[in-house]
Design an enzyme around this catalytic site. Structure first.
Site, mmCIF file in Angstrom:
data_model
loop_
_atom_site.group_PDB
_atom_site.id
_atom_site.type_symbol
_atom_site.label_atom_id
_atom_site.label_comp_id
_atom_site.label_asym_id
_atom_site.label_seq_id
_atom_site.Cartn_x
_atom_site.Cartn_y
_atom_site.Cartn_z
ATOM 1 N N THR A 379 1.406 3.793 4.682
ATOM 2 C CA THR A 379 1.756 3.928 5.820
ATOM 3 C C THR A 379 1.575 5.008 6.547
ATOM 4 O O THR A 379 1.098 6.065 5.921
ATOM 5 C CB THR A 379 3.429 3.642 5.829
ATOM 6 O OG1 THR A 379 3.735 2.329 5.184
ATOM 7 C CG2 THR A 379 3.914 3.544 7.113
ATOM 8 N N ASN A 399 0.886 -1.606 4.698
ATOM 9 C CA ASN A 399 1.957 -1.631 3.393
ATOM 10 C C ASN A 399 1.253 -0.990 2.405
ATOM 11 O O ASN A 399 1.404 0.433 2.168
ATOM 12 C CB ASN A 399 2.075 -2.987 3.035
ATOM 13 C CG ASN A 399 3.167 -2.893 2.068
ATOM 14 O OD1 ASN A 399 4.033 -2.005 2.115
ATOM 15 N ND2 ASN A 399 3.511 -4.194 1.107
ATOM 16 N N GLU A 418 1.580 -6.771 4.075
ATOM 17 C CA GLU A 418 2.925 -6.814 4.200
ATOM 18 C C GLU A 418 3.881 -7.915 3.814
ATOM 19 O O GLU A 418 5.201 -7.895 3.584
ATOM 20 C CB GLU A 418 2.952 -6.914 5.888
ATOM 21 C CG GLU A 418 3.853 -5.651 6.474
ATOM 22 C CD GLU A 418 3.615 -4.534 6.180
ATOM 23 O OE1 GLU A 418 3.967 -3.701 5.440
ATOM 24 O OE2 GLU A 418 2.384 -4.075 6.705
ATOM 25 N N SER A 450 11.550 -4.256 6.296
ATOM 26 C CA SER A 450 11.137 -3.081 6.333
ATOM 27 C C SER A 450 11.904 -1.797 6.391
ATOM 28 O O SER A 450 13.068 -1.964 6.205
ATOM 29 C CB SER A 450 10.100 -2.746 7.844
ATOM 30 O OG SER A 450 9.567 -1.549 7.839
#
Ligand code: DON
Length: 567
Positions: A379, A399, A418, A450
């Site tokens: 990220t 991710n 993800e 998340s």
């Protein structure tokens, strides 16, 4: 137990020395050894940028020169990162941004969604790493739609103008960094054939730092996106290339999934802390909920009255994080799941959590069982802020580094993994050791829970900080502690970001501390208070802040690559 003076340590660089001096004056203290990397913060008075690549900052500065606003800069920086930093910011990723254009803080959610052919038991009979590597790990990308919708709503310069520099970097090439090379090497085995074709020099040979990488395929994809905006990515030959790559590596993404992708505009969560109003990322991120709880507990327990980096402060920070992360497993995408925010953020629950904290002893808590309260890691972050407090705080991710390892063949677009952020196998930890709850099971069109936490901080009605980080769940603790250091310890942004940090995510019941940056003495004392302590890695915070003098500080974490600049 050693006395501090008996410890051998190297001198901390620059202003960290002042911090080191300050903390050795305490009887038992933490210490800051020299860092491996230096971050060079920057100050300006018009508009500043903190981003993970110097190329992105340079492109952002050009957009400022052309009269662009913070959203124009954020879009151009995003497009540049898609070229220079595909491991965490390729067009095949997704993320969140908080935007302040003066009226109200807006949240744009461009997180990936689960493809239509998935279900809660999608991973049951698949290989153990199916949610991490290969086509089945890929969610419908959201980054391109996010950039487009942000610009549509708030952009000032023409959309096509924002593409000039990123396209030039893809076409004429840019010099890869050491971090770029490391990541390509690390991903070699996970890449599909197209990944090796696009991100290696030739079979078996990697680029070296400083060598030039050109991406002619990506130029074509960017051109199509520039010309036809979202339909240039989500329909037509680019979408086909992506769907083909996912299908041929075991996934179920369809052209229809691509065409159906939509961003969501959400309202931020807010918290108050030491006279500041903090705007936080709501679900489908857990970040805002955990941080709101943590700020409340920090204030209730008066943690800011403890000396910065003292054992008392670190102990309390760990206890606060543990309690705030406790509720994370009850969360999920709000369109699919009723999040128990009324419970987790109620004064009653928070008072109960605060009451359970003891200064002398760490205490373990039982997990929350969802039934009792409801009816039924690559990220990056970047931040842009101008002198008026207009700001974009944006976190984008694939991710894992290079996401699923699946890269589209013609255009070299790296695709996310993800899907691993969902509860893929109940009770089992994911890539970040998180045990996920049943509100976060896989469902078509749903977004995985998340930890990404783009954040804005306001003081007396004026926005003064835009901040965030990559690092899985460490995003939450890292961003929180950087804000805490500015608000509670009164440090400048760079010092606040570089300061040693700790992380606790409830499960496992372990305090993770920055490797080599908190003294063995202090760690021993934390253990004596009953913590299980492990040296580990931290989030990589990036932020921009308007300081007391009205100067704009931009700073990035020396824990990873970055750049700060502007005017
Ligand atoms: O959304 C999340 O929480 C994760 N996908 C973020 C992953 C991340 O930060 C990776 N960086 N180390």
């Amino acid at each position: 137990m050693h006395h501090n003076s008996s410890l051998k340590f190297r001198i901390a660089p620059g202003k960290l020395l002042t911090t080191a001096v300050l903390i050795v004056t305490m009887s038992i203290s933490t210490f800051l050894p020299a860092q491996r990397a230096f971050a060079i913060p920057a100050e300006g008075s018009k508009m500043m940028i903190s981003a993970p690549s110097p190329y992105a900052v340079e492109v952002g500065k050009k957009i400022i020169e052309q009269g662009g606003n913070v959203v124009d800069v954020a879009v151009a920086v995003g497009l540049t990162l898609a070229v220079t930093s595909p491991y965490f910011a390729a067009l095949g990723g997704g993320g969140f941004a908080l935007i302040n254009m003066g009226d109200e803080v807006e949240v744009i959610d461009f997180r990936e969604t689960a493809p239509g052919k998935t279900s809660p038991s999608y991973y049951k009979d698949k290989a153990k790493d199916a949610s991490i590597t290969g086509g089945a790990a890929v969610g419908v990308p959201g980054f391109p739609a996010g950039l487009y919708e942000m610009h549509k709503k708030h952009g000032k310069l023409r959309w096509s103008k924002l593409f000039a520099e990123p396209m030039r970097l893809a076409d004429k090439g840019f010099n890869v960094s050491g971090a770029w090379v490391k990541r390509a090497k690390r991903t070699e085995k996970r890449f599909n054939d197209a990944g090796r074709k696009h991100f290696m020099k030739k079979v078996g040979v990697h680029y070296k730092p400083g060598e030039k990488l050109t991406q002619k395929g990506l130029v074509k994809a960017l051109k199509e996106f520039k010309r036809k905006n979202v339909s240039g990515f989500y329909e037509g030959f680019v979408a086909k290339d992506i769907v083909q790559a996912v299908k041929s590596s075991g996934g179920d993404l369809t052209l229809e999934d691509m065409k159906n992708y939509k961003v969501r505009w959400l309202k931020p969560l807010t918290a108050n802390y030491l006279g500041h109003k903090i705007y936080l990322m709501p679900p489908p991120s857990s970040g805002g909920v955990v941080m709101k709880s943590a700020f409340s507990l920090l204030e209730k327990l008066k943690v800011h009255e403890k000396a910065p980096l003292s054992v008392d402060e670190l102990h309390l920070m760990a206890e606060v994080l543990k309690r705030s992360f406790r509720g994370r497993a009850t969360l999920g995408d709000p369109d699919f799941h009723k999040n128990p925010l009324d419970y987790l953020l109620s004064e009653e629950y928070l008072n109960e959590m605060a009451k359970g904290v003891s200064l002398s002893k760490a205490k373990s808590l039982k997990p929350i069982t969802l039934k009792t309260i409801v009816d039924s890691n690559e990220t990056t972050h970047y931040a842009v802020m101008d002198k008026n407090g207009k700001a974009v705080s944006l976190t984008v991710t694939l991710n894992g580094s290079y996401g699923s390892g699946v890269v589209s063949n013609r255009f070299g677009i790296a695709l996310n993994n993800e899907m691993d952020d969902f509860t893929t196998r109940p009770g089992q930890p994911n890539m970040y050791g998180l045990i996920q709850g049943m509100g976060n099971t896989v469902e078509p069109g749903k977004r995985p829970l998340s930890s990404m936490s783009p954040t804005l901080v306001e003081k007396e009605g004026k926005m003064v900080m835009a901040i965030g980080a990559p690092g899985g769940p460490r995003i939450i603790s890292g961003t929180l502690q950087a804000i805490y250091r500015v608000l509670a310890s009164d440090w400048d942004l760079d010092s606040a970001i570089q300061a040693p940090r700790l992380h606790h995510q409830f499960l496992p019941d372990t305090v993770f501390v920055d490797r080599n940056r908190i003294s063995p003495d202090a760690l021993e004392l934390l253990r004596k208070r009953g913590h299980k302590v492990e040296e580990s890695w931290g989030a990589r915070v990036k932020g921009v802040r308007i300081n007391e003098e009205g100067h704009i500080e931009a700073a990035f974490d020396a824990r990873s690559e970055g750049a700060a600049g502007g005017y």
